[in-house]
Design an enzyme around this catalytic site. Structure first.
Site, PDB file in Angstrom:
ATOM      1  N   LYS A   1      75.296 -58.910 -21.888  1.00 21.04           N
ATOM      2  CA  LYS A   1      74.315 -60.072 -21.923  1.00 21.04           C
ATOM      3  C   LYS A   1      73.889 -60.403 -23.383  1.00 21.04           C
ATOM      4  O   LYS A   1      73.632 -61.467 -23.822  1.00 21.04           O
ATOM      5  CB  LYS A   1      73.249 -59.796 -20.834  1.00 21.04           C
ATOM      6  CG  LYS A   1      73.721 -59.881 -19.355  1.00 21.04           C
ATOM      7  CD  LYS A   1      72.524 -59.686 -18.488  1.00 21.04           C
ATOM      8  CE  LYS A   1      71.812 -58.273 -18.703  1.00 21.04           C
ATOM      9  NZ  LYS A   1      72.167 -57.142 -18.471  1.00 21.04           N
TER      10      LYS A   1
ATOM     11  N   ARG B   1      65.767 -61.252 -12.061  1.00 19.18           N
ATOM     12  CA  ARG B   1      66.576 -60.062 -11.666  1.00 19.18           C
ATOM     13  C   ARG B   1      66.361 -59.668 -10.226  1.00 19.18           C
ATOM     14  O   ARG B   1      66.894 -58.728  -9.656  1.00 19.18           O
ATOM     15  CB  ARG B   1      65.644 -58.944 -12.593  1.00 19.18           C
ATOM     16  CG  ARG B   1      66.629 -58.397 -13.509  1.00 19.18           C
ATOM     17  CD  ARG B   1      65.980 -57.221 -14.332  1.00 19.18           C
ATOM     18  NE  ARG B   1      66.706 -56.397 -14.985  1.00 19.18           N
ATOM     19  CZ  ARG B   1      67.177 -56.414 -16.035  1.00 19.18           C
ATOM     20  NH1 ARG B   1      66.881 -57.472 -17.028  1.00 19.18           N
ATOM     21  NH2 ARG B   1      67.803 -55.459 -16.499  1.00 19.18           N
TER      22      ARG B   1
ATOM     23  N   ARG C   1      68.663 -46.158 -27.216  1.00 21.35           N
ATOM     24  CA  ARG C   1      67.555 -46.589 -26.370  1.00 21.35           C
ATOM     25  C   ARG C   1      67.149 -45.605 -25.216  1.00 21.35           C
ATOM     26  O   ARG C   1      68.220 -44.923 -24.924  1.00 21.35           O
ATOM     27  CB  ARG C   1      68.129 -47.935 -25.388  1.00 21.35           C
ATOM     28  CG  ARG C   1      67.777 -49.161 -26.217  1.00 21.35           C
ATOM     29  CD  ARG C   1      68.132 -50.615 -25.418  1.00 21.35           C
ATOM     30  NE  ARG C   1      67.925 -50.484 -23.940  1.00 21.35           N
ATOM     31  CZ  ARG C   1      68.333 -51.541 -23.240  1.00 21.35           C
ATOM     32  NH1 ARG C   1      68.955 -52.838 -23.910  1.00 21.35           N
ATOM     33  NH2 ARG C   1      68.357 -51.631 -21.994  1.00 21.35           N
TER      34      ARG C   1
ATOM     35  N   ARG D   1      69.502 -47.845 -13.003  1.00 18.78           N
ATOM     36  CA  ARG D   1      69.729 -49.375 -13.394  1.00 18.78           C
ATOM     37  C   ARG D   1      70.754 -49.942 -12.512  1.00 18.78           C
ATOM     38  O   ARG D   1      70.504 -50.936 -12.274  1.00 18.78           O
ATOM     39  CB  ARG D   1      69.992 -49.295 -14.954  1.00 18.78           C
ATOM     40  CG  ARG D   1      68.562 -48.864 -15.899  1.00 18.78           C
ATOM     41  CD  ARG D   1      69.008 -48.805 -17.133  1.00 18.78           C
ATOM     42  NE  ARG D   1      69.462 -49.598 -17.873  1.00 18.78           N
ATOM     43  CZ  ARG D   1      69.974 -49.360 -18.954  1.00 18.78           C
ATOM     44  NH1 ARG D   1      69.917 -48.420 -19.561  1.00 18.78           N
ATOM     45  NH2 ARG D   1      70.572 -50.602 -19.724  1.00 18.78           N
TER      46      ARG D   1
ATOM     47  N   ARG E   1      75.954 -46.261 -26.549  1.00 19.65           N
ATOM     48  CA  ARG E   1      75.403 -47.514 -27.239  1.00 19.65           C
ATOM     49  C   ARG E   1      74.328 -47.165 -28.334  1.00 19.65           C
ATOM     50  O   ARG E   1      73.488 -46.150 -27.813  1.00 19.65           O
ATOM     51  CB  ARG E   1      74.731 -48.518 -26.432  1.00 19.65           C
ATOM     52  CG  ARG E   1      74.097 -49.630 -27.111  1.00 19.65           C
ATOM     53  CD  ARG E   1      73.788 -51.192 -25.893  1.00 19.65           C
ATOM     54  NE  ARG E   1      72.558 -50.470 -24.978  1.00 19.65           N
ATOM     55  CZ  ARG E   1      72.306 -51.228 -24.217  1.00 19.65           C
ATOM     56  NH1 ARG E   1      72.548 -52.504 -24.234  1.00 19.65           N
ATOM     57  NH2 ARG E   1      71.278 -50.843 -23.372  1.00 19.65           N
TER      58      ARG E   1
HETATM   59  P1  AP5 Z   1      75.001 -55.427 -24.238  1.00 23.57           P
HETATM   60  O1  AP5 Z   1      75.379 -56.768 -24.724  1.00 23.57           O
HETATM   61  O2  AP5 Z   1      73.776 -54.790 -25.067  1.00 23.57           O
HETATM   62  O3  AP5 Z   1      74.637 -55.444 -22.793  1.00 23.57           O
HETATM   63  P2  AP5 Z   1      73.441 -55.884 -21.834  1.00 23.57           P
HETATM   64  O4  AP5 Z   1      74.091 -56.502 -20.628  1.00 23.57           O
HETATM   65  O5  AP5 Z   1      72.659 -56.802 -22.735  1.00 23.57           O
HETATM   66  O6  AP5 Z   1      72.811 -54.405 -21.493  1.00 23.57           O
HETATM   67  P3  AP5 Z   1      71.275 -54.088 -21.388  1.00 23.57           P
HETATM   68  O7  AP5 Z   1      71.340 -52.575 -21.220  1.00 23.57           O
HETATM   69  O8  AP5 Z   1      70.373 -54.536 -22.191  1.00 23.57           O
HETATM   70  O9  AP5 Z   1      71.077 -54.680 -19.955  1.00 23.57           O
HETATM   71  P4  AP5 Z   1      69.941 -54.421 -18.972  1.00 23.57           P
HETATM   72  O10 AP5 Z   1      69.852 -55.445 -18.078  1.00 23.57           O
HETATM   73  O11 AP5 Z   1      69.833 -53.155 -18.354  1.00 23.57           O
HETATM   74  O12 AP5 Z   1      68.680 -54.095 -19.854  1.00 23.57           O
HETATM   75  P5  AP5 Z   1      67.514 -54.980 -20.521  1.00 23.57           P
HETATM   76  O13 AP5 Z   1      67.062 -54.904 -21.725  1.00 23.57           O
HETATM   77  O14 AP5 Z   1      67.438 -56.577 -19.883  1.00 23.57           O
HETATM   78  O15 AP5 Z   1      76.201 -54.691 -24.384  1.00 23.57           O
HETATM   79  C1  AP5 Z   1      76.348 -53.169 -23.872  1.00 23.57           C
HETATM   80  C2  AP5 Z   1      77.169 -52.321 -24.730  1.00 23.57           C
HETATM   81  O16 AP5 Z   1      78.752 -52.855 -24.692  1.00 23.57           O
HETATM   82  C3  AP5 Z   1      76.994 -52.674 -26.310  1.00 23.57           C
HETATM   83  O17 AP5 Z   1      76.973 -51.362 -27.012  1.00 23.57           O
HETATM   84  C4  AP5 Z   1      77.933 -53.419 -26.829  1.00 23.57           C
HETATM   85  O18 AP5 Z   1      78.266 -53.373 -28.238  1.00 23.57           O
HETATM   86  C5  AP5 Z   1      79.053 -53.331 -25.845  1.00 23.57           C
HETATM   87  N1  AP5 Z   1      79.900 -54.634 -25.317  1.00 23.57           N
HETATM   88  C6  AP5 Z   1      79.350 -55.597 -25.080  1.00 23.57           C
HETATM   89  N2  AP5 Z   1      80.391 -56.741 -24.669  1.00 23.57           N
HETATM   90  C7  AP5 Z   1      81.454 -56.330 -25.027  1.00 23.57           C
HETATM   91  C8  AP5 Z   1      82.828 -56.375 -24.743  1.00 23.57           C
HETATM   92  N3  AP5 Z   1      83.162 -57.482 -24.204  1.00 23.57           N
HETATM   93  N4  AP5 Z   1      83.604 -55.394 -24.863  1.00 23.57           N
HETATM   94  C9  AP5 Z   1      83.567 -53.917 -25.074  1.00 23.57           C
HETATM   95  N5  AP5 Z   1      82.272 -53.800 -25.297  1.00 23.57           N
HETATM   96  C10 AP5 Z   1      81.131 -54.561 -25.143  1.00 23.57           C
HETATM   97  O19 AP5 Z   1      66.364 -54.190 -19.280  1.00 23.57           O
HETATM   98  C11 AP5 Z   1      65.843 -53.172 -19.719  1.00 23.57           C
HETATM   99  C12 AP5 Z   1      64.802 -52.568 -18.571  1.00 23.57           C
HETATM  100  O20 AP5 Z   1      63.777 -53.598 -18.728  1.00 23.57           O
HETATM  101  C13 AP5 Z   1      65.299 -52.796 -17.165  1.00 23.57           C
HETATM  102  O21 AP5 Z   1      65.783 -51.640 -16.511  1.00 23.57           O
HETATM  103  C14 AP5 Z   1      63.770 -52.995 -16.405  1.00 23.57           C
HETATM  104  O22 AP5 Z   1      63.007 -52.045 -16.371  1.00 23.57           O
HETATM  105  C15 AP5 Z   1      63.020 -53.921 -17.446  1.00 23.57           C
HETATM  106  N6  AP5 Z   1      63.246 -55.421 -17.309  1.00 23.57           N
HETATM  107  C16 AP5 Z   1      63.963 -56.373 -18.011  1.00 23.57           C
HETATM  108  N7  AP5 Z   1      64.006 -57.447 -17.452  1.00 23.57           N
HETATM  109  C17 AP5 Z   1      63.151 -57.268 -16.218  1.00 23.57           C
HETATM  110  C18 AP5 Z   1      62.939 -58.206 -15.245  1.00 23.57           C
HETATM  111  N8  AP5 Z   1      63.335 -59.678 -15.392  1.00 23.57           N
HETATM  112  N9  AP5 Z   1      62.232 -57.690 -14.115  1.00 23.57           N
HETATM  113  C19 AP5 Z   1      61.669 -56.522 -14.195  1.00 23.57           C
HETATM  114  N10 AP5 Z   1      61.961 -55.633 -15.169  1.00 23.57           N
HETATM  115  C20 AP5 Z   1      62.825 -55.998 -16.120  1.00 23.57           C
HETATM  116 MG    MG Z   2      70.472 -56.507 -23.227  1.00 26.43          MG
END
Ligand code: AP5
Ligand code: MG
Length: 210
Positions: free
Chosen positions: A13, A88, A153, A164, A122
């Protein structure tokens, strides 16, 4: 154009969000990034969010929804925005329905077996947020894009990633149906395509919408 990016943790994402926001001049709003900035600055919201994020659980809806509602009133959102990581669950989606008009939902489907390695390997730049995988860094600890220091992270460890992914399956995956019924879903596969190839596919679909 107002968009939502949907996908499991590690689906890509954040990687796609930067590219989509650049291409269409949208504001990138990541609830995860907002929480991490609050944690870094030691705010009250940060303290609360940390206790959930470290366990891989969702931060309570009332806190998250309030933050997003407020962010959407900022002047820059008038040019269009991209929500990354929100909504979410169906409560958040219903809430968003009342304060926003969404044009499309970009859903990145991914094979779960890839995610543990992607996330635990990552490394993220402290300065610009660019993501890397340890396997491609050759021991480097600084960002190829801006020279910033790379870090891991705290929620990118096997135990928290498992939690997660469970939370995603139970609470977030039902949103695929939710937005399919509203006719807003655009489906993509993030499993094999490199990030650039996936972006070309997303761009082709979004160009049709414009
Ligand atoms: P990356 O692009 O970083 O993936 P991502 O989908 O953004 O993963 P996140 O870990 O950020 O998602 P998340 O939903 O767990 O975290 P968030 O910060 O939203 O890519 C991942 C890796 O793969 C990278 O190394 C990249 O280089 C590689 N990659 C990407 N594309 C690729 C491809 N095509 N091929 C190969 N490699 C590739 O949330 C974190 C926490 O915050 C949650 O757990 C929760 O506690 C809280 N939170 C956030 N939003 C909410 C909400 N709305 N409600 C409640 N709690 C929330
Ligand atoms: Mg992200």
């Amino acid at each position: 154009m107002n968009l939502i990016l949907l996908g499991a943790p590690g689906a890509g994402k954040g990687t796609q969000a930067t590219k989509i926001a650049d291409r269409y001049g949208l504001v990138h709003i990541s609830t995860g990034d907002i929480f991490r900035a609050n944690i870094k600055n030691g705010t009250k919201i940060g303290l609360l969010a940390k206790s959930y994020i470290d366990k891989g659980e969702l931060v309570p809806d009332e806190v998250t929804c309030e933050i997003v509602k407020d962010r959407l009133t900022w002047e820059d959102c008038k040019k269009g925005y991209l929500l990354d990581g929100f909504p979410r669950n169906t409560f958040q989606a219903d809430y968003l329905d009342k304060c926003a008009k969404i044009d499309a939902v970009v859903n990145i489907n991914i094979d779960f077996s890839l995610l543990m390695d992607r996330l635990c390997g990552r490394r993220v730049c402290k300065e610009c947020g660019e993501s890397y995988h340890v396997s491609t860094l050759g021991g480097k600890t600084d960002c190829a894009r801006c020279g910033g220091e790379l870090y891991q992270r705290k929620d990118d460890n096997p135990e928290t990633v498992k939690s997660r992914l469970d939370v995603y399956e139970a609470q977030t995956a039902p949103l695929i149906d939710y937005y399919t019924k509203k006719g807003l879903i655009l489906n993509f596969t993030g499993t094999e395509a490199p990030a650039e190839v996936l972006f070309e596919e997303i761009k082709a679909k979004l160009d049709e919408l414009k």
